[in-house]
Design a protein around this motif. Structure first.
Motif, PDB file in Angstrom:
ATOM      1  N   VAL A  17       2.083  -1.540  47.770  1.00  0.00           N
ATOM      2  CA  VAL A  17       1.660  -1.386  46.382  1.00  0.00           C
ATOM      3  C   VAL A  17       2.121   0.239  46.140  1.00  0.00           C
ATOM      4  CG1 VAL A  17      -0.093  -3.283  46.324  1.00  0.00           C
ATOM      5  CG2 VAL A  17      -0.702  -1.000  46.836  1.00  0.00           C
ATOM      6  N   GLY A  38      -0.572  -2.292  37.285  1.00  0.00           N
ATOM      7  CA  GLY A  38      -0.227  -2.849  38.560  1.00  0.00           C
ATOM      8  C   GLY A  38       0.855  -2.002  39.480  1.00  0.00           C
ATOM      9  N   GLY A  40       0.653   0.880  40.558  1.00  0.00           N
ATOM     10  CA  GLY A  40       0.113   1.807  41.816  1.00  0.00           C
ATOM     11  C   GLY A  40      -0.141   3.089  41.616  1.00  0.00           C
ATOM     12  N   LYS A  41      -0.390   3.433  40.023  1.00  0.00           N
ATOM     13  CA  LYS A  41      -1.229   4.747  39.624  1.00  0.00           C
ATOM     14  C   LYS A  41      -2.383   5.021  40.130  1.00  0.00           C
ATOM     15  CE  LYS A  41      -1.081   3.416  35.182  1.00  0.00           C
ATOM     16  NZ  LYS A  41      -0.867   1.809  35.393  1.00  0.00           N
ATOM     17  N   THR A  42      -3.537   4.092  40.011  1.00  0.00           N
ATOM     18  CA  THR A  42      -4.677   4.219  40.461  1.00  0.00           C
ATOM     19  C   THR A  42      -4.578   4.458  42.099  1.00  0.00           C
ATOM     20  OG1 THR A  42      -5.704   3.388  38.668  1.00  0.00           O
ATOM     21  CG2 THR A  42      -7.156   3.564  40.645  1.00  0.00           C
ATOM     22  N   GLU A 162      -6.957   7.110  33.608  1.00  0.00           N
ATOM     23  CA  GLU A 162      -7.242   6.558  32.142  1.00  0.00           C
ATOM     24  C   GLU A 162      -8.367   7.125  31.308  1.00  0.00           C
ATOM     25  OE1 GLU A 162      -5.197   3.316  31.270  1.00  0.00           O
ATOM     26  OE2 GLU A 162      -4.315   2.901  33.300  1.00  0.00           O
TER      27      GLU A 162
HETATM   28  N1  LIG Z   1      -8.123  -3.811  47.358  1.00  0.00           N
HETATM   29  C1  LIG Z   1      -6.987  -4.328  47.156  1.00  0.00           C
HETATM   30  N2  LIG Z   1      -6.366  -5.367  47.716  1.00  0.00           N
HETATM   31  C2  LIG Z   1      -5.358  -6.014  47.435  1.00  0.00           C
HETATM   32  N3  LIG Z   1      -4.384  -5.341  46.475  1.00  0.00           N
HETATM   33  C3  LIG Z   1      -4.833  -4.494  45.736  1.00  0.00           C
HETATM   34  C4  LIG Z   1      -6.277  -3.630  45.885  1.00  0.00           C
HETATM   35  N4  LIG Z   1      -6.236  -2.767  45.320  1.00  0.00           N
HETATM   36  C5  LIG Z   1      -5.288  -2.666  44.529  1.00  0.00           C
HETATM   37  N5  LIG Z   1      -4.566  -3.669  44.665  1.00  0.00           N
HETATM   38  C6  LIG Z   1      -3.174  -4.123  44.051  1.00  0.00           C
HETATM   39  O1  LIG Z   1      -2.265  -3.096  44.185  1.00  0.00           O
HETATM   40  C7  LIG Z   1      -1.494  -2.868  43.194  1.00  0.00           C
HETATM   41  C8  LIG Z   1      -1.648  -1.408  42.450  1.00  0.00           C
HETATM   42  O2  LIG Z   1      -2.876  -1.305  41.857  1.00  0.00           O
HETATM   43  P1  LIG Z   1      -3.268  -0.203  41.029  1.00  0.00           P
HETATM   44  O3  LIG Z   1      -4.803  -0.149  40.763  1.00  0.00           O
HETATM   45  O4  LIG Z   1      -2.549   1.084  41.868  1.00  0.00           O
HETATM   46  O5  LIG Z   1      -2.699  -0.203  39.596  1.00  0.00           O
HETATM   47  P2  LIG Z   1      -2.502   0.606  38.404  1.00  0.00           P
HETATM   48  O6  LIG Z   1      -1.064   1.087  38.378  1.00  0.00           O
HETATM   49  O7  LIG Z   1      -3.507   1.685  38.342  1.00  0.00           O
HETATM   50  O8  LIG Z   1      -2.933  -0.566  37.318  1.00  0.00           O
HETATM   51  P3  LIG Z   1      -3.685  -0.267  35.964  1.00  0.00           P
HETATM   52  O9  LIG Z   1      -2.766   0.248  34.808  1.00  0.00           O
HETATM   53  O10 LIG Z   1      -3.969  -1.853  35.690  1.00  0.00           O
HETATM   54  O11 LIG Z   1      -4.942   0.324  36.218  1.00  0.00           O
HETATM   55  C9  LIG Z   1      -1.728  -3.977  42.246  1.00  0.00           C
HETATM   56  O12 LIG Z   1      -0.869  -5.146  42.323  1.00  0.00           O
HETATM   57  C10 LIG Z   1      -3.130  -4.489  42.739  1.00  0.00           C
HETATM   58  O13 LIG Z   1      -3.556  -5.875  42.633  1.00  0.00           O
END
Ligand SMILES: Nc1ncnc2c1ncn2[C@@H]1O[C@H](COP(=O)(O)OP(=O)(O)OP(=O)(O)O)[C@@H](O)[C@H]1O
Ligand SMILES: [Mg+2]
Length: 379
Positions: A17, A38, A40-42, A162
């Protein structure tokens, strides 16, 4: 400085991810991670304060591998603001802000003074707000408290995930402005996550555009706008974005680079010939047109020739001398204001050394703006 070196994260041996990420964030820099849900930022952000551990790769803060640091100690130096604020509902605002410093066993009097100072900073007076509970504050005020809380222990680094996305557009813009103002004062190293490109462009010193766990482009807002590395970034930013942020355009980018010089003592007949020959309405008047270093004495626009009957009249006698020179890096918005306020048609642009390097005219501005938005319609 924060450095991510070859950082990857995968869950349950499935696809990554976050995929081999390299990122350097300088001290005092506000870096925005932006990308679709999704991407991967967080995950990337949470690896910096070890709420998530990378599957591989290393993260360094000021040269120290964070793996080697005690998690609690690490987090004491990293403020964290999240979207839903996460204030403790049964604690007063004062307690909410003071939690971390008190955990760190700081002196109670000092902590109280700090809470006071922070509430002043976010413009929520201590006497009114310190004793309230989170539910007694508006969403925007709660979000401000979230920021104050992240600052409470005076960390060098602040992670913001965010933080403003749940707010209405007006409050959101207000808090963005406040953050920029705070940053001028505090100069923290800030990693800010958003999926909103407008917010990213407004806040970021640099922006990392992410997709599928990768960083596609890591650059200044200006370069992301003007030189997107690929179609994805271009589409994400939006091709018409420069229209919406004209302050990103600089004088040197909207000027006509064609400069035709004329000696001040030449007759206007020669000026007319030069304008015809070079297909221009404006000449730069100098002492000696054949000398490269000759300073600008004035400008001669075609309008000044009207009604001059004696062809032997010298350029010097009719040129415009009180010319406002525009620095090359002035924003288009400022340039337009100056032109409007002073009723100017021709604005010579100078480089840092004061040399004239081009002229802004209505035509040169329109040419650049029409270039930015490609014609979609067929005629
Ligand atoms: N504990 C976990 N187990 C499995 N997959 C995970 C887990 N945590 C996050 N993911 C996956 O990792 C990917 C990245 O997640 P992340 O939270 O970093 O996205 P994001 O860029 O912050 O999205 P958003 O803008 O929706 O907050 C996503 O596809 C998510 O489903
Ligand atoms: Mg997220």
């Amino acid at each position: 400085m924060i450095s991510l070196k070859g950082v990857s994260k995968s869950y349950n041996q499935q696809t990554k991810v976050v995929d081999d990420l390299n990122l350097e964030i300088n001290d005092g820099e506000l870096v925005v991670l932006v990308g679709e849900s999704g991407c991967g930022k967080t995950t990337t952000m949470k690896m910096i304060n070890r709420l998530i551990e990378p599957t591989s790769g290393d993260i360094f803060i000021d040269g120290k591998n964070i793996k080697s640091l005690n998690k609690n100690e690490l987090r004491r130096n990293i403020g964290y603001v999240i979207q839903n604020i996460g204030l403790l509902p049964h604690q007063t605002i004062e307690k909410n802000i003071a939690t971390v410093p008190l955990l760190c066993k700081k002196d109670k009097g000092e902590v109280k003074a700090r809470v006071h100072e922070l509430l002043d900073l976010i413009e929520l007076p201590y006497d009114i707000y310190a004793s309230r509970y989170p539910r007694e504050l508006s969403g925007g005020q709660q979000q401000r408290i979230g920021v104050a809380r992240a600052l409470a222990n005076n960390p060098d680094i602040i992670l913001m995930d965010e933080p403003f996305s749940a707010l209405d557009p007006i409050t959101r813009e207000q808090l963005q402005n406040e953050l920029l103002k705070l940053q001028v004062e505090l100069h923290k190293t800030i990693v800010f996550v958003t999926h909103d490109i407008d917010e990213a462009l407004k806040l970021g010193d640099r922006i990392a555009v992410m997709a599928d766990g990768n960083i596609l482009q890591y650059d200044t807002p200006e370069n992301i706008l003007k030189h997107p590395v690929n179609d994805y970034v271009e589409a994400f930013v939006g091709t018409d974005r420069l229209w919406k942020t004209p302050d990103m355009l600089k004088a040197k980018e909207v000027m006509n680079k064609k400069i035709i010089k004329i000696g001040a003592d030449r007759p206007i007949l020669h000026a007319i010939e030069l304008m015809k020959e070079h297909d221009t309405n404006i000449l730069i008047v100098v002492e000696n047109a054949s000398s490269k270093s000759s300073k600008m004495l004035g400008i001669l626009g075609i309008n000044r020739l009207k009604g001059v009957s004696n062809p032997a009249t010298k350029v010097r006698d009719i040129m415009k001398v009180d010319v406002i020179k525009i620095p090359q890096d002035m924003s288009l918005v400022e340039v337009l204001n100056i032109r409007k306020e002073n009723g100017i048609q021709y604005s010579p642009v100078m480089d840092v050394a004061g040399n004239i390097i081009g002229i802004i005219t209505n035509t040169s501005i329109i040419n650049v703006l029409t270039d930015i938005v490609p014609d979609k319609e067929e005629y």
